[in-house]
Scaffold this motif. Structure first.
Motif, PDB file in Angstrom:
ATOM      1  N   ILE A 218     101.741  53.338  -4.897  1.00 32.90           N
ATOM      2  CA  ILE A 218     101.246  53.416  -3.520  1.00 32.90           C
ATOM      3  C   ILE A 218     101.830  52.307  -2.658  1.00 32.90           C
ATOM      4  O   ILE A 218     101.925  52.427  -1.427  1.00 32.90           O
ATOM      5  N   ASN A 219     102.256  51.211  -3.290  1.00 31.12           N
ATOM      6  CA  ASN A 219     102.790  50.078  -2.522  1.00 31.12           C
ATOM      7  C   ASN A 219     103.977  50.470  -1.647  1.00 31.12           C
ATOM      8  O   ASN A 219     104.125  49.987  -0.524  1.00 31.12           O
ATOM      9  N   THR A 220     104.843  51.351  -2.158  1.00 32.36           N
ATOM     10  CA  THR A 220     106.043  51.731  -1.396  1.00 32.36           C
ATOM     11  C   THR A 220     105.690  52.445  -0.094  1.00 32.36           C
ATOM     12  O   THR A 220     106.115  52.010   0.985  1.00 32.36           O
ATOM     13  N   PRO A 221     104.942  53.578  -0.147  1.00 27.56           N
ATOM     14  CA  PRO A 221     104.597  54.219   1.129  1.00 27.56           C
ATOM     15  C   PRO A 221     103.732  53.325   2.021  1.00 27.56           C
ATOM     16  O   PRO A 221     103.835  53.392   3.252  1.00 27.56           O
ATOM     17  N   THR A 222     102.892  52.482   1.402  1.00 26.35           N
ATOM     18  CA  THR A 222     102.079  51.570   2.212  1.00 26.35           C
ATOM     19  C   THR A 222     102.969  50.588   2.963  1.00 26.35           C
ATOM     20  O   THR A 222     102.753  50.303   4.157  1.00 26.35           O
ATOM     21  N   GLY A 223     103.972  50.072   2.295  1.00 30.25           N
ATOM     22  CA  GLY A 223     104.922  49.156   2.944  1.00 30.25           C
ATOM     23  C   GLY A 223     105.679  49.839   4.053  1.00 30.25           C
ATOM     24  O   GLY A 223     105.934  49.237   5.122  1.00 30.25           O
ATOM     25  N   ILE A 224     106.067  51.096   3.836  1.00 30.46           N
ATOM     26  CA  ILE A 224     106.779  51.842   4.882  1.00 30.46           C
ATOM     27  C   ILE A 224     105.887  52.044   6.104  1.00 30.46           C
ATOM     28  O   ILE A 224     106.323  51.882   7.256  1.00 30.46           O
ATOM     29  N   ILE A 225     104.616  52.389   5.845  1.00 33.03           N
ATOM     30  CA  ILE A 225     103.684  52.586   6.968  1.00 33.03           C
ATOM     31  C   ILE A 225     103.499  51.272   7.729  1.00 33.03           C
ATOM     32  O   ILE A 225     103.502  51.249   8.975  1.00 33.03           O
ATOM     33  N   TYR A 226     103.354  50.183   6.964  1.00 39.28           N
ATOM     34  CA  TYR A 226     103.172  48.888   7.624  1.00 39.28           C
ATOM     35  C   TYR A 226     104.390  48.528   8.471  1.00 39.28           C
ATOM     36  O   TYR A 226     104.256  48.088   9.631  1.00 39.28           O
ATOM     37  N   SER A 227     105.581  48.715   7.927  1.00 39.33           N
ATOM     38  CA  SER A 227     106.806  48.413   8.671  1.00 39.33           C
ATOM     39  C   SER A 227     106.931  49.296   9.903  1.00 39.33           C
ATOM     40  O   SER A 227     107.329  48.831  10.988  1.00 39.33           O
ATOM     41  N   SER A 228     106.575  50.593   9.723  1.00 38.45           N
ATOM     42  CA  SER A 228     106.659  51.522  10.859  1.00 38.45           C
ATOM     43  C   SER A 228     105.684  51.132  11.965  1.00 38.45           C
ATOM     44  O   SER A 228     106.006  51.170  13.158  1.00 38.45           O
TER      45      SER A 228
END
Length: 451
Positions: A218-228
């Motif tokens: 889950i860390n990967t999509p969470t990081g993408i959402i945070y960056s976005s």
């Protein structure tokens, strides 16, 4: 005087009884030996007649290949040491002979070399003959062993009668053994209970590992959402500043809208991915904790397990292929099916493939109907990994047996066996060839849905 007389009288009765028993045993054994030898002779005669009948047609057609094959079959019989087939003119067509040496045993017990010749006829026409050479070593050996056993039995009987007084001691020993058996049974029950606790702990540990892996995934999509979100905030802040300074152009505004739309789309996709992962883990965890019968879509269960195992699988080069109908529905225990599949995948990852080596796992479910077993769910799990040797195959389902002492617990396949056999009432078979891979065939009876 009276006591001595009674004692002598008892001894005489005992000796007379033993003599009578000995005569009866000798008579019965003699009758049995005679009957057994006659039956053996009839059996070998029948065998030779049958082989002669089988040789008749090939002898008539001069089919040497078939004759030689049948001769090879005949010579394989233990009693036969030679066989020869002749045509109607007395010419030898085929023959086989194996070396026969009469041992000291044969000389002592009178083993005989016997011979028998049988004419070959086909359609009432004489087409040749076959000669057999054989010995009666086998029945004599058997009768010797039987006679020795009978004698030994008689001696044991005599000794038992002589030691009647020791029966009480034997009874006491039996009682002690029964007490020991009771203690062993109690210890076994305690061991079984401890084993069940260990298995449950292993199940919870496996579920915990799944949660950790899912969290990492889950860390990967969470990081993408945070960056976005961060980029989106920066863009909106930039537009706001230009708007307040009255420097916002139409191109800037349009570019901001496009960027926000793209970032929003990225965040939605990754949020859906997180939702799917969480839902899969939730279903798998719920199935693990509850073992209730339900009508379930098998592909849905398989997909949930594969989603839950994805974090572990993606660290390998293993390809997972599923072969099952989208609409395959069965009334079973979904949690048990999921747990079986998870353990088999985990076992394959740990034991079937070397680190960083490519491999393939095939998961197949299908409904099968059988006259004897009725309708059942056939689950086939196969890999093209290292395979197992004979020792590993024999002990694969034993609790705590593992070939990987560092990371294996030896409970994975044991749990699978218990779930299939004890919980689902099914059967499991293991096929494996070193270097070729391993296949599990699991038959699960399909229960009828309760109304």
């Amino acid at each position: 005087m009276v006591g001595k007389y009674e004692e002598r009288k008892s001894e005489r009765i005992y000796l007379a009884l033993n003599f009578v028993i000995l005569v009866i045993v000798a008579f019965v054994f003699s009758w049995y030996a005679k009957t057994f030898y006659e039956n053996w002779q009839k059996e070998i005669d029948t065998f030779m007649k049958n082989m002669a009948a089988s040789l008749s047609c090939p002898a008539w057609t001069y089919d040497r290949r078939v004759i030689e094959q049948l001769v090879n079959v005949v010579i394989e019989k233990g009693e036969v040491f030679s066989v020869a087939v002749y045509d109607d003119k007395g010419n030898k067509i085929a023959a086989q002979e194996k070396k026969l040496e009469l041992t000291l045993f044969d000389q002592i017990f009178g083993t005989k070399r016997l011979a028998k010749s049988i004419n070959l006829t086909f359609a009432d026409t004489f087409v040749g003959s076959v000669s057999f050479g054989y010995t009666d070593r086998q029945p004599r050996t058997f009768l010797f062993v039987t006679g020795f056993g009978t004698t030994l039995f008689y001696l044991i009987f005599v000794l038992l009668v002589l030691n009647v007084k020791k029966n009480k001691q034997l009874a006491l020993m039996v009682n002690e053994l029964n007490e020991m058996n009771s203690e062993l049974e109690t210890a076994f029950n305690e061991l079984e209970e401890a084993q069940n606790k260990v298995i449950n702990a292993e199940k919870m540990a496996a579920l915990g590992k799944l949660m950790v892996n899912i969290a990492h995934d889950i860390n990967t999509p969470t990081g993408i959402i945070y960056s976005s979100l961060t980029e989106q905030m920066n863009r909106l802040e930039s537009v706001r500043e230009k708007f307040e300074a009255d420097e916002l152009t139409e191109e800037d505004f349009a570019e901001c809208l496009n960027t926000v739309r793209e970032l929003t789309d990225i965040m939605i996709r990754n949020a859906r991915k997180i939702t799917e992962l969480v839902q899969s883990l939730k279903r798998v965890a719920l199935n693990e904790m509850t073992q209730t019968w339900a009508e379930v879509n098998i592909k849905s269960v398989v997909n949930d397990v594969l989603n839950a195992m994805h974090p572990k699988l993606r660290k390998t080069k293993i390809e997972v292929v599923t072969e099952l109908d989208d609409n395959l529905v069965a009334y079973t225990i979904p949690g048990v099916i999921a747990q079986i599949l998870m353990n088999l995948i985990d076992n394959a990852i740990v034991h079937a493939f070397d680190y960083d080596n490519p491999g393939k796992i095939v998961i197949k479910f299908e409904k099968v109907k059988s006259r004897n077993d009725g309708e059942f769910l056939l689950f086939t799990f196969s890999d093209n990994g290292k395979g197992m040797d004979e020792e590993t195959k024999k002990r694969a389902f034993e609790p705590f047996y593992t070939t990987d002492k560092e990371s294996g617990t030896g409970l994975g396949l044991s749990i699978v066996y218990n779930l299939v056999v004890d919980i689902l009432g099914g059967e499991i078979e293991l096929e494996s060839i070193p270097g070729k891979g391993t296949t599990f065939h699991i038959k699960i009876p399909l229960m009828k849905k309760e109304r």
